[in-house]
Scaffold this motif. Structure first.
Motif, PDB file in Angstrom:
ATOM      1  N   GLU A   1       0.432  14.560 -12.773  1.00  0.00           N
ATOM      2  CA  GLU A   1      -0.088  15.555 -11.834  1.00  0.00           C
ATOM      3  C   GLU A   1       0.958  16.580 -11.458  1.00  0.00           C
ATOM      4  O   GLU A   1       2.156  16.322 -11.498  1.00  0.00           O
TER       5      GLU A   1
ATOM      6  N   VAL B   1      -4.751   5.236 -11.440  1.00  0.00           N
ATOM      7  CA  VAL B   1      -4.372   6.351 -10.566  1.00  0.00           C
ATOM      8  C   VAL B   1      -3.180   7.106 -11.165  1.00  0.00           C
ATOM      9  O   VAL B   1      -3.072   8.331 -11.041  1.00  0.00           O
ATOM     10  N   TYR B   2      -2.286   6.350 -11.848  1.00  0.00           N
ATOM     11  CA  TYR B   2      -1.097   6.984 -12.425  1.00  0.00           C
ATOM     12  C   TYR B   2      -1.288   7.408 -13.874  1.00  0.00           C
ATOM     13  O   TYR B   2      -0.328   7.779 -14.532  1.00  0.00           O
TER      14      TYR B   2
ATOM     15  N   LYS C   1       6.850  10.496  -3.628  1.00  0.00           N
ATOM     16  CA  LYS C   1       5.502  10.679  -3.076  1.00  0.00           C
ATOM     17  C   LYS C   1       4.536   9.695  -3.715  1.00  0.00           C
ATOM     18  O   LYS C   1       4.744   9.244  -4.840  1.00  0.00           O
ATOM     19  N   GLY C   2       3.467   9.408  -3.018  1.00  0.00           N
ATOM     20  CA  GLY C   2       2.432   8.562  -3.614  1.00  0.00           C
ATOM     21  C   GLY C   2       1.490   9.398  -4.471  1.00  0.00           C
ATOM     22  O   GLY C   2       1.825  10.524  -4.855  1.00  0.00           O
ATOM     23  N   HIS C   3       0.349   8.841  -4.749  1.00  0.00           N
ATOM     24  CA  HIS C   3      -0.599   9.505  -5.633  1.00  0.00           C
ATOM     25  C   HIS C   3      -1.986   9.465  -5.024  1.00  0.00           C
ATOM     26  O   HIS C   3      -2.379   8.455  -4.450  1.00  0.00           O
ATOM     27  N   LEU C   4      -2.727  10.542  -5.215  1.00  0.00           N
ATOM     28  CA  LEU C   4      -4.152  10.529  -4.853  1.00  0.00           C
ATOM     29  C   LEU C   4      -4.940   9.938  -6.003  1.00  0.00           C
ATOM     30  O   LEU C   4      -4.590  10.120  -7.167  1.00  0.00           O
ATOM     31  N   HIS C   5      -6.027   9.286  -5.682  1.00  0.00           N
ATOM     32  CA  HIS C   5      -6.977   8.840  -6.706  1.00  0.00           C
ATOM     33  C   HIS C   5      -7.556  10.098  -7.374  1.00  0.00           C
ATOM     34  O   HIS C   5      -7.816  11.095  -6.692  1.00  0.00           O
TER      35      HIS C   5
END
Lengths: 619, 259
Positions: B256, B251-252, B18-22
């Motif tokens: 999370e 962002v990373y 999955k990607g990441h939200l800011h």
């Protein structure tokens, strides 16, 4: 504004508490305290109070109200003398809108010299330098009651029929030879290099071809400087219009104690109190006699009464203050108040130019009685559901993209090129408003590809998106842009969308965006990183994580990340048992410096040695 | 025979494809939920504003220092517009809508990007987000005490149960009374302290009038403060410049977990 406790003490019969307690009193009732070191306080006086509180008297007044200790004296409530009209001075004000009042006085026979110790110490206690007794007197009175003052050496002016004529006028166009520059001006203290453009409000000697004596409300010129030879003075206590002073100070980049006060529009009434005090102090410290005074004050100002009720106070603050308490607050502020039933009618003293509407009075009640007395109250429930549909629609788009492996970034709105250009860009390389997110997203992607090894799982390529406003000539809208089309949506899916056109409200209606808990921010190094790969044969069935931990044990602290990026099996053949190939990627990075190849090589050698000693075959 | 397998072991916890939200998006969702429970909707407005909504309607007069070139960006257009200097401009637009639709109560938060012409450092950016908002209702129903209640509840839910706030007198042209709001914050393992968070106050009657409302009938509070600042406090971010430079390392930088 710097204030000293000792100076404030002059206003009180009882001993003031120490600096920290004073600081708290100001913080919760009056002003922000920018700094407190012992008995020196630096207060941030905001524009609404700066008209009356940029002075020790003003600050003492606030302190009296905050601590509920009356002032023993208030120079603004003491009567003004009747000065004789000057026979030696005339003042010509060109525009009474720019100079609301001009009081000039002639003092003869002073002896300029050093100031008495108390005066020097008072000025030095707030970081000011002593110059001479006359100049110190003007500065002291300004710092004491807030009225900027100036002393000119009268002998530097020309008399016509024994009369000096001061002018308050704007620099005329024809006097400025080059419009871009202006008339050269050397300020007191010998600072030169100032150029006064057309329209600058200046003080002039009318009898000497409008020779410029000073920049009105900002700084005197060296031409009429008071020196040890000076015997006769012209004293100025004036009121110059705030905007004009502020604009000139900015244009000249010449910010002074006087300009700071005038731009906050103190009452023109104050000028007379300033003149009274400075004449008295000059005579006290430098001798001399007041010949007379001229007062040009065509439109005297007067504050109007303001009324408020107990009910209105409590309706706005959510308090339950009694009428008695409200009356106490006004009393602590020495506001003359008429009370009938529960209505308070306050006629503000001349210096309180900030009290204009009932809400202004309510603020006085709130801050003096204390905002800590307001109970935290819950808002009553509203009928219906609050409208967050558009937000939820946009967040739903984001959730979809994150599912597809996209990472959200945020970038700057200014761009190299665009349809709308700023008149005053901060970064002249990016003077326009972006018309698309593409340019920034390209840059972010290039960066992300470089950093992918640091943050993404091995083999993952960064895919980015941003949601942000763009400003093409057709009009501002919110754009969604991706670095590639999401696979699941088909490769012909466009890589951008106009979310102002798309019906985000409908898309978001009823959707609950995903929530995450985030761990605290984990600092990352801004230094470059080094990558090393190691591939090795291990017996079939060897746990990769075991090998990884062996490497980690040897790679040292500079190795910030190890990941397995390849693995395959080789079946048994010709008596050679089955074996497995593992390939690991190590990333080295320091928080303190740029690493060298040697750093990485040393760590790798240690890892190789360990792996060999375990019987693994490095490929 | 050789067979390739997908690598299964990673030294890092981000094994998900999955990607990441800011972090700003993550934060806004929490913020939206907490304010939503107190009746607040979410309002938007243009980032490039006209002078009326950014300044005049808020009683920031033509000669007010805030309008100077050194504080505000101006466009070369005629008449010029401003990249808004605060999201209180959205409040003005919402108040206008109230007047037009004849509403007597409304609560909104206005998150959005704002612009200031100022040098950047670890705590200042020329572009940042504000979390502005307001609550307006019939006179007497929305007070300064309610502002205290709404924000005490917000911080207790968002920051922690020990959070509390205090008001200090302040000044803004568009509120009267005006206050600064401080948050009592106890960072893990550190002594608690007061942090200056945002400015607020009761909407000035002149602002209500400028929007077409009758200050004899309605009143309310408004606030505005930096969104990054709130996130910096909650998650210990040391530098505001990380937020909008497009760097995925930021962002990373927060492990999370989906709730």
């Amino acid at each position: 504004m710097k204030v000293s406790r000792a100076w404030l003490q002059n206003y009180f019969a009882t001993e003031l508490p120490d600096g920290q307690i004073l600081a708290d009193a100001f913080t919760f009732h009056s002003f922000e305290v920018e700094e407190q070191t012992g008995n020196l306080l630096d207060l941030k006086v905001l524009p609404d109070r700066a008209g009356y509180a940029l002075s020790h008297r003003g600050v003492a007044y606030e302190l009296a109200a905050a601590l509920d200790v009356p002032m023993k004296k208030d120079p603004l409530r003491e009567t003004l003398p009747n000065w004789p009209q000057s026979n030696m001075l005339s003042v010509e004000v060109e525009d009474p809108k720019k100079c609301l009042r001009y009081i000039g006085a002639v003092v003869r026979g002073v002896t300029v010299g050093s100031s008495p110790t108390w005066l020097k110490e008072a000025l030095e206690s707030v970081g000011q330098r002593s110059i001479n007794n006359v100049v110190d007197a003007t500065n002291y009175v300004m710092l004491n009651i807030g009225q900027p003052l100036h002393a000119f050496d009268a002998s530097k002016l020309v008399q016509k029929n024994e009369i000096y004529t001061i002018g308050v006028q704007e620099v005329e166009e024809h006097k400025v030879s080059d419009k871009k520059t202006g008339i050269p001006f050397t300020a007191l203290g010998g600072e030169d290099g100032y150029l006064l453009p057309e329209g600058t409000l200046v003080i002039t000697d009318k009898n000497n071809g409008d020779k410029i004596l000073g920049v009105a409300g900002i700084k005197g010129g060296v031409v009429a400087e008071v020196t040890p030879h000076t015997t006769d003075l012209i004293i100025e206590a004036a009121n110059f219009e705030g905007t004009s002073v502020r604009r000139t100070a900015q244009r000249l980049k010449l910010f002074t104690d006087a300009s700071a006060r005038f731009q906050n529009r103190p009452s023109p009434e104050l000028a007379a109190y300033g003149m009274r005090d400075v004449l008295a102090l000059i005579q006290q410290v430098a001798g001399g006699e007041v010949e007379g005074v001229v007062d040009i004050y065509p439109n005297p100002t007067q504050n109007l009464p303001v009324s408020v009720t107990t009910q209105k106070v409590n309706e706005l603050l959510g308090s339950s203050f009694s009428s008695d308490e409200i009356g106490t607050a006004f009393k602590r502020l020495s506001l003359s108040t008429k009370i009938s039933n529960d209505t308070f009618t306050v006629t503000p003293p001349f210096e309180r130019i900030d009290l204009l509407i009932p809400e202004d009075l309510i603020e006085e009640v709130g801050r003096i009685l204390g905002y800590d007395r307001l109970p935290p109250a819950q808002l009553p429930p509203l009928a219906g559901t609050p409208d967050q549909a558009r937000f939820r629609g946009i967040e739903r788009m984001k959730d979809q993209l994150v599912e597809q492996g996209f990472t959200e970034v945020s970038t700057q709105s200014f761009a190299k090129k665009g349809d709308i250009v700023l008149a005053n860009p901060l970064d002249t390389k990016r003077p326009a408003l972006r018309i698309s997110l593409q340019e920034n997203l390209d840059e972010a992607l290039a960066q992300a590809q470089h950093y992918a090894l640091l943050v993404l799982p091995p083999g993952e390529k960064p895919k980015l998106f941003e949601v942000g406003s763009v400003f093409p000539k057709e009009g501002e809208h919110v754009e969604l842009r991706m670095t590639e089309a999401p696979k699941a949506w088909g490769k012909d899916f466009p890589t951008f969308d106009n979310l102002s056109k798309a019906n985000m409200e409908e898309y978001g209606n009823g959707y609950e965006p995903k929530h995450y808990t985030l761990a605290p921010f984990k600092p990352f190094s801004l230094y470059p990183y080094i990558v090393r790969d190691v591939a090795l044969w291990v017996p079939q069935g060897t746990e990769p994580v075991k090998v990884l931990n062996l490497i980690r044990g040897e790679a040292g602290e500079l190795c910030i990340k190890i990941s397995l990026f390849d693995k395959f099996e080789k079946a048994a053949k010709d008596g050679v048992p089955a074996k497995t190939s593992l390939a690991f990627r190590l990333i080295f990075q320091s928080f303190e410096r740029t690493l060298t190849d040697d750093d990485a090589n040393t760590a790798m050698e240690k890892a190789y040695a360990k792996l060999k000693s375990e019987g693994f075959e490095i490929r | 025979m050789e067979s390739k397998n997908t690598p299964a072991v990673d030294g890092q916890p981000h094994a998900t494809p999955k990607g990441h939200l800011h972090p700003m998006s993550v934060a806004m969702r929490d913020i939206a939920a907490i304010f939503g429970n107190q009746g607040f909707g979410i309002a938007y407005g243009p980032e490039l504003e006209d002078e009326f909504h950014n300044f005049d309607a808020l009683r920031v007069a033509g000669d007010h220092p805030a309008r100077d070139m050194q504080d505000t960006f101006w466009t070369q257009e005629k008449p010029p517009r401003v990249p808004r200097t605060h999201c209180t401009s959205v409040t003005v637009r919402e108040l206008e809508r109230m007047a037009k639709e004849g509403l007597t109560e409304l609560r909104m938060i206005n998150p959005g990007k704002v612009f200031r012409n100022e040098a950047t450092d670890a705590t200042h950016e020329a572009q940042f987000y504000q979390l502005d908002g307001f609550a307006v209702g019939p006179v007497g129903t929305v007070t300064l005490a309610h502002l205290k209640g709404v924000w005490t509840r917000f911080y207790q839910e968002y920051i922690g149960p020990n959070a509390k706030i205090r008001f200090r007198p302040s000044y803004f042209p568009f509120t009267e009374p005006s206050v600064e709001v401080d948050l009592w914050f106890e960072a893990p393992g550190k002594e608690g302290r007061w942090l200056e968070m945002f400015g607020a106050g009761m909407l000035h009657p002149g602002v209500l009038e400028n929007a077409g409302l009758d200050p004899k009938k309605v009143a309310g509070f408004a606030w505005g403060g930096g969104l990054e600042r709130l996130i910096m406090v909650k998650y210990g971010v040391p530098d505001v410049r990380f937020f909008h430079n497009g760097d995925i390392r930021f962002v990373y930088a927060f492990d999370e977990k989906q709730i």
